[in-house]
Structures are given as structure tokens and as C-alpha cells.
Design a protein around this motif. Structure first.
Motif, PDB file in Angstrom:
ATOM      1  N   VAL A  90       0.873  -1.171   0.000  1.00 57.54           N
ATOM      2  CA  VAL A  90       0.000   0.000   0.000  1.00 57.54           C
ATOM      3  C   VAL A  90       0.909   1.220   0.000  1.00 57.54           C
ATOM      4  O   VAL A  90       1.628   1.470   0.962  1.00 57.54           O
ATOM      5  N   LYS A  91       0.885   1.969  -1.087  1.00 57.46           N
ATOM      6  CA  LYS A  91       1.856   3.037  -1.304  1.00 57.46           C
ATOM      7  C   LYS A  91       1.160   4.336  -1.663  1.00 57.46           C
ATOM      8  O   LYS A  91      -0.042   4.360  -1.933  1.00 57.46           O
ATOM      9  N   ALA A  92       1.950   5.390  -1.671  1.00 59.85           N
ATOM     10  CA  ALA A  92       1.490   6.683  -2.190  1.00 59.85           C
ATOM     11  C   ALA A  92       2.349   7.017  -3.401  1.00 59.85           C
ATOM     12  O   ALA A  92       3.562   6.777  -3.404  1.00 59.85           O
ATOM     13  N   CYS A  93       1.723   7.544  -4.408  1.00 60.00           N
ATOM     14  CA  CYS A  93       2.398   7.866  -5.672  1.00 60.00           C
ATOM     15  C   CYS A  93       3.563   8.819  -5.431  1.00 60.00           C
ATOM     16  O   CYS A  93       3.416   9.838  -4.751  1.00 60.00           O
ATOM     17  N   ARG A  94       4.705   8.523  -6.031  1.00 65.26           N
ATOM     18  CA  ARG A  94       5.892   9.358  -5.842  1.00 65.26           C
ATOM     19  C   ARG A  94       5.904  10.596  -6.736  1.00 65.26           C
ATOM     20  O   ARG A  94       6.843  11.390  -6.664  1.00 65.26           O
TER      21      ARG A  94
END
Length: 205
Positions: A154-158
């Protein structure tokens, strides 16, 4: 939050489970440079958002104050920092990540969870009511999914200023952007930076 039935097969890391949907619904409420509006701007905006998201279990008549909205923004922003760290975003590492983790520990102490044990499994829930239940529901979703071992997906866009939360469904877990569009924007930005750096000095005749 969804329970974990005894003996049930482990979901694929590329499956968007209800717990992931809960986390992403909460974190993807930020304003950004692409036209998305701030959905937690004040108490009324936060209450309207909650009324449209029944999965948080507070009902359509919930009342939220500006202070509640501020707590929601702080929790959300701490989670976004963690998700950016999952993407390897260098600006989110170090002190920003430590500060976010400290905040999440404080929130966990303020909104404790309760296990509900049945023959079919165990479910973490918030024993509180109203807006406090929302914050507990988010923490329960994070805890449930993190225990699957795939929390790092689960990530946040870089791509700044997007930072949209997403589930990395790549086979090797190496996804960095929420869409090919954001990946292309970053590539183009780097290409232009290289052009300016390499061709910045005018050539002499």
C-alpha cells in the motif's frame, strides 16, 4: 473491518481487500495539483464525506466539528507519509517518517481497538461511537492488512504533488506511481532537467 476466518486461503497481494479499500478511501481525500479537492477542509465537509462512506459505520446523520476534521487531516497525512516511505520517497524518510510514526502511536493510544473473536475468525473493531469510530476503523483496517505481510504494497504515488494512495499490484512489488500517466510525468520532468543541465551553457560561435 473484515474478519480473518480460520483456515481461509491467504488473498493474493494484488487483491484489493475491503481493508485496503478503507485505507485508500481515507487517505485519498487530499487536495493536489491535478484538480482533486480537500475533502476534510472543515467539519461540514468531513461529515458530508462520512455520510457518503457507509463502510465507516457512523451513519448519515453524523455530526463532525472543525476539530474533528483537523484530527482526520493529521491522521491522514501521517498515513500518507508512511505510504510514501513504502514507495521509497526520499523526502518522506528520516525525521518526517519518524514524526508520522510517533503521531500514529499517539492516535493508536487515543482510539484503541477491540478484538471480536468468533468460531470463524477474529475481527478488530472500534468500540467507540461517532467520529471516534471512524479513526478506529482506519486503524483497524491498517492493522488487519499489515498482519497479512503485504502492508508495504500500500503506497502513495511518488509523483509530486499527486501522492495518491494505491495498492501496488506489480509482481515484484516495485511499483512507484498510481498510474502510467504519473510515471510518464516524472520521466518527462527528469528528461527536461537533464536537458537544462546538459544544455544550460550557451555554445560559443
Amino acid at each position: 473491518m473484515s474478519s480473518t476466518p480460520a483456515g481461509s486461503p491467504r488473498p493474493s497481494p494484488r487483491t484489493v481487500t475491503p481493508t485496503v479499500e478503507t485505507v485508500l478511501a481515507f487517505v485519498n481525500t487530499r487536495a493536489d495539483g491535478s484538480g482533486r479537492e480537500e475533502l476534510f477542509a472543515d467539519g461540514d465537509a468531513f461529515a458530508a464525506w462520512l455520510a457518503a462512506h457507509e463502510e465507516f459505520g457512523v451513519g448519515r446523520e453524523v455530526v463532525a466539528t472543525d476539530a474533528d476534521a483537523a484530527v482526520a487531516r493529521e491522521l491522514r497525512d501521517a498515513l500518507v507519509t508512511v505510504l510514501l516511505a513504502h514507495s521509497g520517497d526520499e523526502e518522506s524518510l528520516g525525521e518526517p517518517l519518524s514524526r508520522a510514526e510517533r503521531h500514529l502511536r499517539r492516535v493508536g493510544a487515543l482510539y484503541p481497538l477491540a478484538p471480536v473473536v468468533t468460531a470463524g475468525g477474529v475481527e478488530l473493531t472500534s468500540p467507540q461511537a461517532g467520529v471516534e469510530r471512524v479513526f478506529g476503523a482506519v486503524l483497524a483496517a491498517v492493522t488487519t492488512f499489515a498482519q497479512s505481510g503485504d502492508w508495504g504494497r500500500v503506497k502513495a504515488c511518488r509523483n509530486p504533488p499527486c501522492h495518491f494512495g494505491f495498492l501496488d499490484r506489480t509482481r515484484n512489488g516495485a511499483g512507484l506511481y498510481c498510474s502510467t500517466g504519473c510515471g510518464s510525468q516524472v520521466s518527462m520532468r527528469r528528461h527536461r532537467q537533464r536537458q537544462r543541465r546538459d544544455g544550460g551553457a550557451p555554445s560559443e560561435a
